[in-house]
Design a protein around this motif. Structure first.
Motif, short mmCIF file in Angstrom:
data_model
loop_
_atom_site.label_atom_id
_atom_site.label_comp_id
_atom_site.label_asym_id
_atom_site.label_seq_id
_atom_site.Cartn_x
_atom_site.Cartn_y
_atom_site.Cartn_z
N SER A 81 2.09 24.21 -65.82
CA SER A 81 2.97 25.96 -66.05
C SER A 81 3.91 25.50 -65.58
O SER A 81 4.11 26.69 -67.39
N ALA A 82 4.69 25.85 -65.70
CA ALA A 82 6.32 25.18 -66.08
C ALA A 82 6.27 24.69 -66.91
O ALA A 82 7.10 24.94 -67.40
N GLY A 83 5.82 23.71 -67.25
CA GLY A 83 5.97 22.95 -68.23
C GLY A 83 5.38 24.04 -69.70
O GLY A 83 6.49 24.15 -70.34
N HIS B 36 -1.03 29.89 -55.06
CA HIS B 36 -0.08 31.49 -55.79
C HIS B 36 1.31 30.37 -56.15
O HIS B 36 1.26 29.24 -54.82
N LEU B 37 1.80 30.51 -57.07
CA LEU B 37 2.68 29.82 -57.61
C LEU B 37 4.04 30.49 -58.12
O LEU B 37 3.27 31.68 -59.06
N HIS B 38 4.81 30.28 -58.14
CA HIS B 38 6.50 31.18 -57.95
C HIS B 38 7.37 30.52 -58.84
O HIS B 38 8.02 29.31 -58.04
N VAL C 14 -2.71 20.99 -57.19
CA VAL C 14 -1.57 21.86 -56.65
C VAL C 14 -0.50 21.42 -57.52
O VAL C 14 -0.52 22.18 -58.29
N SER C 15 -0.09 20.09 -58.32
CA SER C 15 0.93 19.89 -58.47
C SER C 15 0.66 19.62 -60.07
O SER C 15 1.31 20.93 -60.51
N SER C 16 -0.52 19.61 -59.86
CA SER C 16 -1.39 19.75 -61.63
C SER C 16 -0.84 20.77 -62.45
O SER C 16 -0.41 21.09 -62.88
N VAL D 107 4.93 26.60 -54.21
CA VAL D 107 3.39 26.80 -54.03
C VAL D 107 3.73 28.04 -52.78
O VAL D 107 3.67 27.47 -51.80
N LYS D 108 3.29 28.88 -52.77
CA LYS D 108 3.83 30.40 -51.90
C LYS D 108 2.21 30.09 -51.06
O LYS D 108 2.44 30.48 -49.83
#
Length: 126
Positions: A43-45, A82-84, A36-38, A65-66
């Motif tokens: 994505s954020a990067g 779900h990433l917010h 999940v961290s990956s 991580v919602k």
């Protein structure tokens, strides 16, 4: 990349340092947490890079991580994440749907799991 067995899991010997992985949170990161961290950090990067190329650099990006859905009947397989993203800066919110589309297209981690894990990405500009 090399991993060696320890009493409670495995230790990864990586250029930046050691990574302790275990099925027990008291002894290291759990494998699903790293997965999940990956997804989140890749994505954020990419969001960060896309915003910079569009001349709207973010002052800050926070990823929450919602939701993580795991299927116990399938060995605890991760089925949904779900990433917010909370993006702070002088960002034109009307351009964010395209930024998110480019992010999904260019994030190697999300692309690697797209056939097996539903990745939901939402955002807010602050």
């Amino acid at each position: 990349m090399k991993f060696t067995m320890t009493e409670h899991g495995f230790t990864g010997h990586l250029p930046y340092g050691e990574l302790h992985v275990s099925t027990n949170e008291e002894h290291g990161f759990r494998p699903y947490q790293l997965l999940v961290s990956s997804l989140a950090i890749c994505s954020a990067g990419i969001i960060r890079k896309v915003l910079e190329k569009k001349r709207m650099p973010a002052d800050d990006i926070e990823v929450e991580v919602k939701e993580i859905v795991r299927i116990d009947e399938e060995a605890g397989r991760v089925a949904k994440v779900h990433l917010h993203f909370r993006i702070t800066g002088d960002v034109d919110e009307s351009k964010m749907p395209h930024v998110m589309e480019l992010t999904r297209k260019n994030c190697s981690m999300v692309r690697s799991v797209e056939e097996s894990i539903e990745v939901v990405e939402t955002f807010e500009v602050i």
